[in-house]
Design a protein around this motif. Structure first.
Motif, PDB file in Angstrom:
ATOM      1  N   TYR A  12     -62.937  60.595 -64.578  1.00 15.08           N
ATOM      2  CA  TYR A  12     -63.137  61.596 -65.499  1.00 15.08           C
ATOM      3  C   TYR A  12     -62.709  60.539 -66.441  1.00 15.08           C
ATOM      4  N   CYS A  13     -62.039  59.635 -67.520  1.00 14.09           N
ATOM      5  CA  CYS A  13     -62.278  58.650 -68.107  1.00 14.09           C
ATOM      6  C   CYS A  13     -62.663  57.184 -67.134  1.00 14.09           C
ATOM      7  N   ASP A  15     -60.440  54.828 -66.311  1.00  8.22           N
ATOM      8  CA  ASP A  15     -59.908  54.223 -66.728  1.00  8.22           C
ATOM      9  C   ASP A  15     -58.765  53.379 -65.471  1.00  8.22           C
ATOM     10  N   CYS A  33     -56.030  59.363 -69.123  1.00 11.67           N
ATOM     11  CA  CYS A  33     -55.684  60.690 -69.567  1.00 11.67           C
ATOM     12  C   CYS A  33     -55.729  61.737 -69.159  1.00 11.67           C
ATOM     13  N   ARG A  35     -54.679  63.219 -65.976  1.00  8.94           N
ATOM     14  CA  ARG A  35     -55.546  64.100 -65.377  1.00  8.94           C
ATOM     15  C   ARG A  35     -54.433  63.133 -63.762  1.00  8.94           C
TER      16      ARG A  35
END
Length: 59
Positions: A12-13, A15, A33, A35
């Motif tokens: 998603y991000c 990282d 994030c 998640r």
């Protein structure tokens, strides 16, 4: 092949601060994030790998 593969980054991000999630095998959480996600292996494709030459011709 190892029994448990670890992701290198969050889908998603992006990282890299990932930790295994308590939900079990294949579950991960991202501290950046906030998640949680699950990775699963669906199977091999019936068509296999198709190599393409630079000119576009398949071998």
């Amino acid at each position: 092949m190892s029994e448990r593969a670890a992701p290198f980054h969050c889908p998603y991000c992006g990282d890299e601060d990932l930790r295994p999630n308590e939900q079990g095998h294949g579950a991960w959480e991202c501290a950046a994030c906030n998640r949680a996600f699950r990775l699963t292996f669906l199977g091999l494709l019936a068509r296999g790998v198709q190599h393409t030459e630079p000119g576009g011709d398949r071998t």
